[in-house]
Write an enzyme that holds these catalytic residues in place. Structure first.
Site, mmCIF file in Angstrom:
data_model
loop_
_atom_site.group_PDB
_atom_site.id
_atom_site.type_symbol
_atom_site.label_atom_id
_atom_site.label_comp_id
_atom_site.label_asym_id
_atom_site.label_seq_id
_atom_site.Cartn_x
_atom_site.Cartn_y
_atom_site.Cartn_z
ATOM 1 N N LYS A 208 0.805 -1.236 0.000
ATOM 2 C CA LYS A 208 0.000 0.000 0.000
ATOM 3 C C LYS A 208 0.838 1.286 0.000
ATOM 4 O O LYS A 208 0.408 2.302 -0.528
ATOM 5 C CB LYS A 208 -0.931 0.022 1.218
ATOM 6 N N ASP B 204 -10.133 3.109 1.890
ATOM 7 C CA ASP B 204 -10.282 2.600 3.261
ATOM 8 C C ASP B 204 -10.928 3.659 4.170
ATOM 9 O O ASP B 204 -11.682 3.322 5.082
ATOM 10 C CB ASP B 204 -8.917 2.211 3.856
ATOM 11 N N GLY C 86 -0.617 1.123 13.100
ATOM 12 C CA GLY C 86 -0.100 0.627 11.822
ATOM 13 C C GLY C 86 -0.792 1.285 10.639
ATOM 14 O O GLY C 86 -1.330 2.397 10.758
ATOM 15 N N GLY C 87 -0.789 0.595 9.503
ATOM 16 C CA GLY C 87 -1.334 1.148 8.254
ATOM 17 C C GLY C 87 -2.817 1.455 8.355
ATOM 18 O O GLY C 87 -3.268 2.538 7.942
ATOM 19 N N ALA C 88 -3.592 0.526 8.901
ATOM 20 C CA ALA C 88 -5.043 0.757 8.974
ATOM 21 C C ALA C 88 -5.342 1.924 9.904
ATOM 22 O O ALA C 88 -6.259 2.713 9.652
ATOM 23 C CB ALA C 88 -5.747 -0.509 9.451
ATOM 24 N N LEU D 111 -11.755 -3.589 13.298
ATOM 25 C CA LEU D 111 -11.448 -3.687 11.862
ATOM 26 C C LEU D 111 -11.347 -5.142 11.394
ATOM 27 O O LEU D 111 -11.410 -5.425 10.211
ATOM 28 C CB LEU D 111 -10.131 -2.963 11.533
HETATM 29 P P1 NAP Z 1 -0.169 -3.301 10.633
HETATM 30 O O1 NAP Z 1 0.242 -2.194 9.744
HETATM 31 O O2 NAP Z 1 0.689 -4.494 10.796
HETATM 32 O O3 NAP Z 1 -0.414 -2.629 12.100
HETATM 33 C C1 NAP Z 1 -0.819 -3.406 13.209
HETATM 34 C C2 NAP Z 1 -0.722 -2.570 14.474
HETATM 35 O O4 NAP Z 1 -1.150 -3.380 15.559
HETATM 36 C C3 NAP Z 1 0.685 -2.093 14.805
HETATM 37 O O5 NAP Z 1 0.630 -0.825 15.415
HETATM 38 C C4 NAP Z 1 1.153 -3.155 15.792
HETATM 39 O O6 NAP Z 1 2.144 -2.710 16.691
HETATM 40 C C5 NAP Z 1 -0.126 -3.394 16.567
HETATM 41 N N1 NAP Z 1 -0.109 -4.666 17.250
HETATM 42 C C6 NAP Z 1 0.028 -5.902 16.706
HETATM 43 N N2 NAP Z 1 -0.012 -6.849 17.668
HETATM 44 C C7 NAP Z 1 -0.148 -6.171 18.850
HETATM 45 C C8 NAP Z 1 -0.246 -6.578 20.208
HETATM 46 N N3 NAP Z 1 -0.214 -7.882 20.550
HETATM 47 N N4 NAP Z 1 -0.381 -5.636 21.164
HETATM 48 C C9 NAP Z 1 -0.433 -4.330 20.831
HETATM 49 N N5 NAP Z 1 -0.351 -3.880 19.557
HETATM 50 C C10 NAP Z 1 -0.224 -4.792 18.583
HETATM 51 O O7 NAP Z 1 -1.608 -3.860 10.227
HETATM 52 P P2 NAP Z 1 -2.825 -3.020 9.586
HETATM 53 O O8 NAP Z 1 -2.766 -3.099 8.125
HETATM 54 O O9 NAP Z 1 -2.843 -1.706 10.256
HETATM 55 O O10 NAP Z 1 -4.080 -3.925 10.038
HETATM 56 C C11 NAP Z 1 -4.523 -3.939 11.376
HETATM 57 C C12 NAP Z 1 -5.807 -4.779 11.460
HETATM 58 O O11 NAP Z 1 -6.851 -4.165 10.691
HETATM 59 C C13 NAP Z 1 -5.646 -6.192 10.889
HETATM 60 O O12 NAP Z 1 -6.382 -7.075 11.697
HETATM 61 C C14 NAP Z 1 -6.284 -6.088 9.508
HETATM 62 O O13 NAP Z 1 -6.818 -7.332 9.070
HETATM 63 C C15 NAP Z 1 -7.400 -5.100 9.778
HETATM 64 N N6 NAP Z 1 -7.836 -4.372 8.564
HETATM 65 C C16 NAP Z 1 -9.131 -4.467 8.187
HETATM 66 C C17 NAP Z 1 -9.588 -3.774 7.074
HETATM 67 C C18 NAP Z 1 -11.032 -3.884 6.669
HETATM 68 O O14 NAP Z 1 -11.376 -3.524 5.535
HETATM 69 N N7 NAP Z 1 -11.900 -4.333 7.539
HETATM 70 C C19 NAP Z 1 -8.698 -2.970 6.338
HETATM 71 C C20 NAP Z 1 -7.365 -2.884 6.762
HETATM 72 C C21 NAP Z 1 -6.935 -3.591 7.880
HETATM 73 P P3 NAP Z 1 3.696 -2.938 16.365
HETATM 74 O O15 NAP Z 1 4.003 -2.040 15.206
HETATM 75 O O16 NAP Z 1 4.362 -2.562 17.626
HETATM 76 O O17 NAP Z 1 3.856 -4.398 15.987
#
Ligand code: NAP
Length: 291
Positions: free
Chosen positions: A74, A110, A136-138, A231
């Site tokens: 992305k 998004d 993170g990204g979302a 999400l």
């Molecule tokens: P990402 O960029 O990998 O970011 C994940 C975030 O969660 C990071 O800040 C990470 O912290 C934190 N995290 C992970 N495990 C953790 C834990 N055990 N305790 C505390 N913080 C934790 O992922 P993303 O793309 O943002 O996606 C996040 C979620 O949203 C996923 O479940 C994804 O499937 C969902 N999503 C859904 C949609 C939709 O259309 N519904 C769209 C996008 C994303 P660190 O950086 O410290 O690891």
């Protein structure tokens, strides 16, 4: 998709790595079939290092009319495009690209996908503090969405102070003039007491993970009128949303965001109103067969 591919068939798709789990082909092909269009939507598995070659190659394939991007592409796709629309620049990520002639134009659906389910609620957003779990990204798209809603303040809690500082810096350089505060994960109980909406933007609670980003006891700290938004879309509902619903809170799951971002993207490609209810039904039916 009619089930038949012709010499005239136009191609849409999703680039990711891995991408075989993507639900996007299910909802987009259902909409394409309902509209009776000569299109097909396919997954494109493209490894991180291959993205520049892939973009250059598909630019030459005129029948490719558009594509989505998912993890890990992305952000990296942005400098490879001919134009990035302001909303995607603000978020710092592109999830949808459209061919216009020989040009590739990127946007981010998004933000609107996240917002659509909230816009149907009767809520005074200017009096609503938002709490986003994860940076993170979302979470970047969710910050932009909360800004558009007009939330009084946007709190983001994350476990890595260095990453959270970077998150704050990159978001404030892209989106000006708003109240964004980042916090350590340990501040969550204190932040819950004032939150009008709490959004799980971490993978905690995804299928196979029995954990929740906040505990049942912590959920008691939320005001009665608060909204819980996860999400995550598998499982449905997550444990986080189950606890919130049991406390009588309004809940929204990630499938609605997925459907809405997809419908907005398809409309962007086709310049036509799209059958969102058919996309929703296709996803619900597909997920029912998986469980
Ligand atoms: P990402 O960029 O990998 O970011 C994940 C975030 O969660 C990071 O800040 C990470 O912290 C934190 N995290 C992970 N495990 C953790 C834990 N055990 N305790 C505390 N913080 C934790 O992922 P993303 O793309 O943002 O996606 C996040 C979620 O949203 C996923 O479940 C994804 O499937 C969902 N999503 C859904 C949609 C939709 O259309 N519904 C769209 C996008 C994303 P660190 O950086 O410290 O690891």
């Amino acid at each position: 998709m009619s089930g038949r591919i012709f010499g005239t068939t136009k191609i849409l798709g999703v680039m990711g790595f891995p991408v075989s789990h993507s639900l996007s082909p299910v909802m987009h092909n259902a909409a394409i079939a309902a509209l009776g269009l000569d299109y097909v939507y396919v997954p494109f598995p493209i490894a991180v290092d291959d993205l520049p070659t892939a973009i250059a190659g598909l630019k030459t394939i005129q029948s490719i009319r558009g594509f989505n991007l998912t993890i890990p592409h992305k952000v990296e796709v942005m400098p490879l495009l001919d134009e990035v629309l302001p909303i995607a620049q603000a978020v710092g990520a592109v999830n949808t690209v459209k061919r216009v002639g020989d040009r590739l134009i990127g946007t981010n659906t998004d933000v609107a996908g996240f917002l659509n389910p909230l816009k149907q609620l009767n809520c005074e957003w200017e009096n609503t503090p938002a709490l986003i779990l994860g940076g993170g990204g979302a979470a970047q798209a969710v910050v932009a969405a909360c800004l558009e809603l007009g939330c009084s303040v946007i709190h983001v809690a994350g476990r890595d102070p260095k990453k959270m500082k970077k998150f704050h810096g990159s978001m404030t350089s892209q989106l000006h003039d708003y109240n964004l505060r980042v916090h350590p994960w340990t501040s969550i109980p204190h932040l819950l007491e004032v939150a009008g909406i709490v959004i799980n933007a971490t993978p905690i609670g995804m299928a196979g993970d029995p954990n929740t980003p906040i505990s049942e006891e912590e959920m008691d700290l939320l005001p009665d009128h608060a909204i819980a938004y996860d999400l995550i879309y598998t499982p449905r509902p997550t444990k986080f949303l189950q606890i919130a619903a049991a406390k009588g809170l309004k809940t929204i799951d990630g499938l609605e965001m997925l459907i809405n971002q997809g419908a907005i993207g398809l409309e962007f490609w086709l310049d036509l109103p799209v059958p969102i209810e058919i996309m929703r039904q296709a996803l619900h039916q597909h997920l029912a067969t998986q469980s």
